[in-house]
Write a protein that holds these residues in place. Sequence first.
Motif, PDB file in Angstrom:
ATOM      1  N   GLY A 196      11.809  39.968  10.159  1.00 35.35           N
ATOM      2  CA  GLY A 196      12.433  39.596   8.902  1.00 35.35           C
ATOM      3  C   GLY A 196      13.662  38.733   9.054  1.00 35.35           C
ATOM      4  N   ILE A 197      13.881  38.179  10.263  1.00 38.63           N
ATOM      5  CA  ILE A 197      15.026  37.306  10.509  1.00 38.63           C
ATOM      6  C   ILE A 197      14.565  35.853  10.411  1.00 38.63           C
ATOM      7  N   SER A 198      15.229  35.059   9.584  1.00 36.21           N
ATOM      8  CA  SER A 198      14.854  33.652   9.439  1.00 36.21           C
ATOM      9  C   SER A 198      15.532  32.849  10.553  1.00 36.21           C
ATOM     10  N   SER A 199      14.772  32.530  11.600  1.00 35.18           N
ATOM     11  CA  SER A 199      15.342  31.814  12.753  1.00 35.18           C
ATOM     12  C   SER A 199      14.264  30.957  13.384  1.00 35.18           C
ATOM     13  N   PRO A 200      13.928  29.810  12.788  1.00 34.65           N
ATOM     14  CA  PRO A 200      12.863  28.952  13.326  1.00 34.65           C
ATOM     15  C   PRO A 200      13.132  28.551  14.776  1.00 34.65           C
ATOM     16  N   GLY A 201      12.123  28.714  15.613  1.00 35.52           N
ATOM     17  CA  GLY A 201      12.236  28.344  17.013  1.00 35.52           C
ATOM     18  C   GLY A 201      12.663  29.456  17.931  1.00 35.52           C
ATOM     19  N   TRP A 202      13.223  30.550  17.413  1.00 31.92           N
ATOM     20  CA  TRP A 202      13.721  31.632  18.251  1.00 31.92           C
ATOM     21  C   TRP A 202      12.687  32.751  18.353  1.00 31.92           C
ATOM     22  N   PHE A 203      12.459  33.195  19.583  1.00 26.94           N
ATOM     23  CA  PHE A 203      11.478  34.230  19.863  1.00 26.94           C
ATOM     24  C   PHE A 203      12.094  35.290  20.781  1.00 26.94           C
ATOM     25  N   MET A 204      11.402  36.393  20.917  1.00 26.04           N
ATOM     26  CA  MET A 204      11.783  37.442  21.848  1.00 26.04           C
ATOM     27  C   MET A 204      10.548  37.842  22.644  1.00 26.04           C
ATOM     28  N   LYS A 205      10.700  38.024  23.961  1.00 21.63           N
ATOM     29  CA  LYS A 205       9.573  38.483  24.754  1.00 21.63           C
ATOM     30  C   LYS A 205       9.991  39.656  25.633  1.00 21.63           C
ATOM     31  N   THR A 206       9.070  40.585  25.809  1.00 26.15           N
ATOM     32  CA  THR A 206       9.243  41.735  26.688  1.00 26.15           C
ATOM     33  C   THR A 206       8.131  41.692  27.717  1.00 26.15           C
ATOM     34  N   GLU A 207       8.503  41.772  29.011  1.00 28.55           N
ATOM     35  CA  GLU A 207       7.527  41.532  30.072  1.00 28.55           C
ATOM     36  C   GLU A 207       7.649  42.544  31.202  1.00 28.55           C
ATOM     37  N   TYR A 208       6.497  42.978  31.693  1.00 31.64           N
ATOM     38  CA  TYR A 208       6.415  43.784  32.917  1.00 31.64           C
ATOM     39  C   TYR A 208       5.946  42.878  34.052  1.00 31.64           C
ATOM     40  N   ARG A 209       6.538  43.046  35.242  1.00 33.76           N
ATOM     41  CA  ARG A 209       6.128  42.246  36.390  1.00 33.76           C
ATOM     42  C   ARG A 209       6.124  43.108  37.653  1.00 33.76           C
ATOM     43  N   SER A 210       5.133  42.880  38.491  1.00 38.03           N
ATOM     44  CA  SER A 210       5.021  43.574  39.776  1.00 38.03           C
ATOM     45  C   SER A 210       4.942  42.512  40.867  1.00 38.03           C
ATOM     46  N   ALA A 211       5.947  42.498  41.791  1.00 42.03           N
ATOM     47  CA  ALA A 211       6.038  41.479  42.838  1.00 42.03           C
ATOM     48  C   ALA A 211       5.928  42.130  44.213  1.00 42.03           C
ATOM     49  N   PHE A 212       5.166  41.485  45.100  1.00 39.73           N
ATOM     50  CA  PHE A 212       4.923  42.003  46.446  1.00 39.73           C
ATOM     51  C   PHE A 212       5.405  40.984  47.475  1.00 39.73           C
ATOM     52  N   TYR A 213       6.233  41.443  48.446  1.00 35.62           N
ATOM     53  CA  TYR A 213       6.765  40.573  49.494  1.00 35.62           C
ATOM     54  C   TYR A 213       6.346  41.108  50.859  1.00 35.62           C
ATOM     55  N   SER A 214       5.931  40.203  51.733  1.00 40.73           N
ATOM     56  CA  SER A 214       5.364  40.578  53.025  1.00 40.73           C
ATOM     57  C   SER A 214       6.396  41.262  53.925  1.00 40.73           C
ATOM     58  N   ALA A 215       5.887  42.026  54.913  1.00 37.85           N
ATOM     59  CA  ALA A 215       6.746  42.811  55.801  1.00 37.85           C
ATOM     60  C   ALA A 215       7.480  41.928  56.800  1.00 37.85           C
ATOM     61  N   LYS A 216       8.652  42.405  57.224  1.00 35.99           N
ATOM     62  CA  LYS A 216       9.450  41.716  58.238  1.00 35.99           C
ATOM     63  C   LYS A 216      10.021  42.760  59.193  1.00 35.99           C
ATOM     64  N   THR A 217      10.008  42.459  60.496  1.00 41.95           N
ATOM     65  CA  THR A 217      10.595  43.337  61.505  1.00 41.95           C
ATOM     66  C   THR A 217      11.982  42.823  61.863  1.00 41.95           C
ATOM     67  N   GLN A 218      12.988  43.703  61.782  1.00 40.29           N
ATOM     68  CA  GLN A 218      14.372  43.323  62.046  1.00 40.29           C
ATOM     69  C   GLN A 218      15.018  44.276  63.049  1.00 40.29           C
ATOM     70  N   ASP A 219      15.821  43.730  63.934  1.00 47.99           N
ATOM     71  CA  ASP A 219      16.578  44.543  64.880  1.00 47.99           C
ATOM     72  C   ASP A 219      17.767  45.190  64.181  1.00 47.99           C
ATOM     73  N   GLU A 220      18.020  46.447  64.529  1.00 51.96           N
ATOM     74  CA  GLU A 220      19.266  47.080  64.119  1.00 51.96           C
ATOM     75  C   GLU A 220      20.368  46.538  65.021  1.00 51.96           C
ATOM     76  N   LEU A 221      21.447  46.005  64.432  1.00 52.35           N
ATOM     77  CA  LEU A 221      22.487  45.308  65.185  1.00 52.35           C
ATOM     78  C   LEU A 221      23.843  45.983  65.008  1.00 52.35           C
ATOM     79  N   PHE A 222      24.645  45.982  66.096  1.00 52.43           N
ATOM     80  CA  PHE A 222      26.028  46.408  65.969  1.00 52.43           C
ATOM     81  C   PHE A 222      26.797  45.369  65.154  1.00 52.43           C
ATOM     82  N   ASP A 223      27.736  45.838  64.314  1.00 51.45           N
ATOM     83  CA  ASP A 223      28.462  44.924  63.432  1.00 51.45           C
ATOM     84  C   ASP A 223      29.294  43.902  64.198  1.00 51.45           C
ATOM     85  N   VAL A 224      29.963  44.307  65.258  1.00 52.84           N
ATOM     86  CA  VAL A 224      30.900  43.432  65.956  1.00 52.84           C
ATOM     87  C   VAL A 224      30.191  42.446  66.872  1.00 52.84           C
ATOM     88  N   SER A 225      29.281  42.947  67.698  1.00 51.04           N
ATOM     89  CA  SER A 225      28.674  42.105  68.736  1.00 51.04           C
ATOM     90  C   SER A 225      27.313  41.525  68.351  1.00 51.04           C
TER      91      SER A 225
END
Length: 260
Positions: A196-225
């Motif tokens: 009931g809002i008069s606003s030509p051109g303005w819309f609202m969208k609600t979206e669900y998204r599921s994203a998958f990122y491939s595995a990576k192997t990382q070394d645990e490192l000491f902060d200083v060295s």
Amino acid sequence: MKKILLALTAVAAMTGSASAADLASRPYVKAPMPAPVANWTGFYIFGGGGGGLSNADQSVVDTVSGTPLTITQRQGGSGWFGTVGAGYDWQFSGTWVAGVFADGQFGSIRATIQDPFNGITGNQKLETSWAAGVRLGWLAAPNVLTYVNGGYSGAHFGQTNFTDLAGVPVGAHLNSYNRNGWFIGGGVENSLNFFGISSPGWFMKTEYRSAFYSAKTQDELFDVSNVPVGNSIRANSWNQTISTSLVYRFNWTGPVVAKY
């Protein structure tokens, strides 16, 4: 006889004048205007935000030999994000809409990372990501679009800083890194006139998204060295988000009507 004819003529003349007067007094009524015709073809931009859940399937690996030290386990977390983007839609066959789009996300969605052998834990944080894809939708009403989407995505994960189980920093970390993946999702987009809002051109969208990122192997490192602690962690990332965005469609300029 002449008197009778004169009387009838006078009555007919007065009756005709009265009828003409009645016709002249009727109000003019314009023909009904056709209903507005919605058109979803065109460019749009959007911005919004939401929340998400993150899961990481992870295992601990010996840095030297590469031998897995634990079975794969899933750790989770949550957070928030903002999003901005743009796209283009084509309306076809009356009630179908297809489009392309790209967007970016920024925020803090965290997943727990653990090494039980060293007794340390930390948060893998999804800081920024981007996506480019396609969507296909069906108009449930002239100003309400339901759709599914999918495509390619990239993400940046921030540095993971480890603490012991009591929450005390142990001076070790995993470096930040980038990963690529893919996503699927869906949602609903409707004009604000739906509320009931008069606003030509303005819309609202609600979206669900599921994203998958491939595995990576990382070394645990000491902060200083930056020397490896002795173990590595292999983890992927699966992120589920729900967002609400304000959309502006440049083509939504009003109905095309016939002139009378």
